[in-house]
Design an enzyme around this catalytic site. Structure first.
Site, mmCIF file in Angstrom:
data_model
loop_
_atom_site.group_PDB
_atom_site.id
_atom_site.type_symbol
_atom_site.label_atom_id
_atom_site.label_comp_id
_atom_site.label_asym_id
_atom_site.label_seq_id
_atom_site.Cartn_x
_atom_site.Cartn_y
_atom_site.Cartn_z
ATOM 1 N N GLY A 1 -58.434 -41.628 -17.621
ATOM 2 C CA GLY A 1 -57.594 -42.752 -18.046
ATOM 3 C C GLY A 1 -56.139 -42.383 -18.258
ATOM 4 C CB SER B 1 -39.361 -16.323 -12.039
ATOM 5 O OG SER B 1 -40.038 -15.091 -11.985
ATOM 6 C CE1 TYR C 1 -40.575 -17.413 -6.917
ATOM 7 C CE2 TYR C 1 -40.218 -15.470 -8.261
ATOM 8 C CZ TYR C 1 -40.766 -16.729 -8.104
ATOM 9 O OH TYR C 1 -41.502 -17.292 -9.123
ATOM 10 C CG ASN D 1 -40.517 -7.592 -7.878
ATOM 11 O OD1 ASN D 1 -40.586 -6.386 -8.136
ATOM 12 N ND2 ASN D 1 -41.593 -8.333 -7.698
ATOM 13 N NE ARG E 1 -51.321 -25.912 -4.532
ATOM 14 C CZ ARG E 1 -50.776 -24.737 -4.216
ATOM 15 N NH1 ARG E 1 -51.265 -23.624 -4.706
ATOM 16 N NH2 ARG E 1 -49.747 -24.667 -3.392
ATOM 17 C CE LYS F 1 -38.739 -19.564 -9.163
ATOM 18 N NZ LYS F 1 -39.049 -20.948 -9.536
ATOM 19 C CG ASN G 1 -43.753 -26.260 -11.704
ATOM 20 O OD1 ASN G 1 -43.873 -25.190 -12.308
ATOM 21 N ND2 ASN G 1 -44.635 -26.657 -10.797
HETATM 22 P P1 NDP Z 1 -48.356 -22.717 -7.137
HETATM 23 O O1 NDP Z 1 -48.149 -21.969 -5.865
HETATM 24 O O2 NDP Z 1 -49.666 -22.666 -7.814
HETATM 25 O O3 NDP Z 1 -47.970 -24.260 -6.897
HETATM 26 C C1 NDP Z 1 -46.755 -24.594 -6.301
HETATM 27 C C2 NDP Z 1 -46.555 -26.082 -6.339
HETATM 28 O O4 NDP Z 1 -45.268 -26.390 -5.760
HETATM 29 C C3 NDP Z 1 -47.588 -26.835 -5.503
HETATM 30 O O5 NDP Z 1 -47.881 -28.071 -6.110
HETATM 31 C C4 NDP Z 1 -46.850 -27.074 -4.189
HETATM 32 O O6 NDP Z 1 -47.304 -28.192 -3.456
HETATM 33 C C5 NDP Z 1 -45.440 -27.338 -4.706
HETATM 34 N N1 NDP Z 1 -44.434 -27.133 -3.668
HETATM 35 C C6 NDP Z 1 -44.171 -26.006 -2.975
HETATM 36 N N2 NDP Z 1 -43.191 -26.238 -2.074
HETATM 37 C C7 NDP Z 1 -42.848 -27.542 -2.202
HETATM 38 C C8 NDP Z 1 -41.927 -28.392 -1.540
HETATM 39 N N3 NDP Z 1 -41.139 -27.954 -0.537
HETATM 40 N N4 NDP Z 1 -41.848 -29.691 -1.911
HETATM 41 C C9 NDP Z 1 -42.643 -30.157 -2.907
HETATM 42 N N5 NDP Z 1 -43.532 -29.407 -3.583
HETATM 43 C C10 NDP Z 1 -43.638 -28.121 -3.218
HETATM 44 O O7 NDP Z 1 -47.162 -22.235 -8.086
HETATM 45 P P2 NDP Z 1 -47.214 -21.744 -9.617
HETATM 46 O O8 NDP Z 1 -47.862 -22.751 -10.457
HETATM 47 O O9 NDP Z 1 -47.654 -20.349 -9.647
HETATM 48 O O10 NDP Z 1 -45.645 -21.720 -9.931
HETATM 49 C C11 NDP Z 1 -44.947 -22.872 -10.384
HETATM 50 C C12 NDP Z 1 -43.503 -22.479 -10.643
HETATM 51 O O11 NDP Z 1 -43.484 -21.424 -11.610
HETATM 52 C C13 NDP Z 1 -42.791 -21.954 -9.421
HETATM 53 O O12 NDP Z 1 -41.452 -22.382 -9.427
HETATM 54 C C14 NDP Z 1 -42.855 -20.457 -9.586
HETATM 55 O O13 NDP Z 1 -41.795 -19.803 -8.926
HETATM 56 C C15 NDP Z 1 -42.729 -20.334 -11.086
HETATM 57 N N6 NDP Z 1 -43.273 -19.103 -11.607
HETATM 58 C C16 NDP Z 1 -44.590 -18.775 -11.421
HETATM 59 C C17 NDP Z 1 -45.074 -17.587 -11.918
HETATM 60 C C18 NDP Z 1 -46.497 -17.185 -11.774
HETATM 61 O O14 NDP Z 1 -46.822 -16.066 -12.207
HETATM 62 N N7 NDP Z 1 -47.361 -17.989 -11.225
HETATM 63 C C19 NDP Z 1 -44.197 -16.654 -12.636
HETATM 64 C C20 NDP Z 1 -42.853 -17.096 -12.785
HETATM 65 C C21 NDP Z 1 -42.420 -18.280 -12.283
HETATM 66 P P3 NDP Z 1 -48.617 -28.042 -2.477
HETATM 67 O O15 NDP Z 1 -49.777 -27.913 -3.421
HETATM 68 O O16 NDP Z 1 -48.644 -29.285 -1.707
HETATM 69 O O17 NDP Z 1 -48.397 -26.803 -1.672
#
Ligand code: NDP
Length: 257
Positions: A64, A152, A165, A159, A25, A169, A100
């Protein structure tokens, strides 16, 4: 289709292999897709959302791409060891590790429970440590490897309501630089990308009025796109980025200026 262990869309063993946590995701999916488009075999790890994993695997099958999905809780050290072993079993090598996966559990410190604190630290910081530790022997043994940690801007600024968090980070900055120093002479680079506010499910949880205030403070006056973060990660994973290690690359529309 995904299983608790491994699902294969199509198996290619002679190409580069990347493991992207939280790769089903948001930002992680964009990184996985960009890598797959470049012909890299990608193992994506996720926690619970099998629907998202199934959707991505179906897309991989249709297009693919060589991609496998692995369900593993990266907050647990044994699960990280097992995940890394599963990916090695499936693909024979791991060239790139992208730490990530991340979560938020937002509350002011006075309201934050010990569990709120620990869950976020375990997932966002310890998970990156456990997986990097599992990857390092393999990468150092092969004399090459790339690790990218997704931090982040909040790790730099802090914050309100995000002490757990922000600490997790900020911890990734120290982890990145220490691992970069430990592997600098062994062909492995370790870097960090620090996104600002990016349009994903994580940001969708922020109330509209709060989000409008945040966008107002971003010099480019908009949220970032997941592809804009993925591009920075792909730069760091590229062979030609071999002289970049221990770096923190901000992708935040100028927010930290
Ligand atoms: P999302 O919430 O969209 O997706 C998080 C992903 O991490 C999902 O695939 C989730 O799996 C997986 N995940 C969460 N906990 C676990 C766990 N315990 N074990 C394995 N997988 C896990 O996150 P974002 O795409 O928004 O963020 C991705 C990264 O970027 C994060 O580290 C976030 O802190 C960082 N970030 C995001 C920002 C933003 O604005 N979005 C800004 C700055 C940093 P599942 O789908 O199964 O829940």
């Amino acid at each position: 289709m995904t299983t608790d262990c491994t699902t294969t869309a199509s198996n290619v063993t002679e190409t580069r292999v990347a493991l992207v946590t939280g790769g089903t995701r948001g930002i992680g999916e964009a990184i996985a897709v960009e890598l797959a488009r470049q012909g890299v075999t990608v193992a994506v790890a996720y926690a619970n959302d099998t629907e998202a994993a199934d959707r991505l695997m179906k897309k991989a099958d249709d297009v693919g791409w060589s991609m496998t999905a692995h369900r593993a809780d990266i907050a647990r050290p044994e699960a990280c060891e097992q995940l890394f072993a599963d990916v090695l079993d499936a693909h024979g090598r791991v060239d790139h590790l992208v730490n990530n996966a991340g979560i938020t559990v937002d509350r002011t410190v006075r309201k934050m429970t010990w569990d709120d604190w620990q869950r976020v630290i375990d997932t966002n910081l310890s998970g990156a440590f456990y997986l990097s530790k599992a990857a390092m022997d393999h990468m150092v043994g092969r004399g090459s490897g790339r690790i990218v940690n997704i931090s982040s801007v909040i790790g730099e600024t802090g914050n309100i309501g995000q002490a757990n968090y922000a600490a997790s980070k900020a911890g990734l900055f120290g982890l990145t630089k220490s691992m970069a120093l430990e592997t600098a002479r062994k062909g492995v680079t370790v870097n960090c990308v620090a996104p600002g506010f990016i349009e994903t499910g994580m940001v969708a949880a922020v109330p509209d009025e709060v989000l409008a205030g945040i966008v107002g403070r971003i010099p480019v006056q908009r949220l970032g796109a997941v592809e804009e973060v993925a591009h920075a990660v792909l730069f760091l994973l590229d062979d030609r980025a071999s002289y970049v290690t221990g770096a923190v690359i901000p992708v935040n529309g100028g927010l930290d200026m």
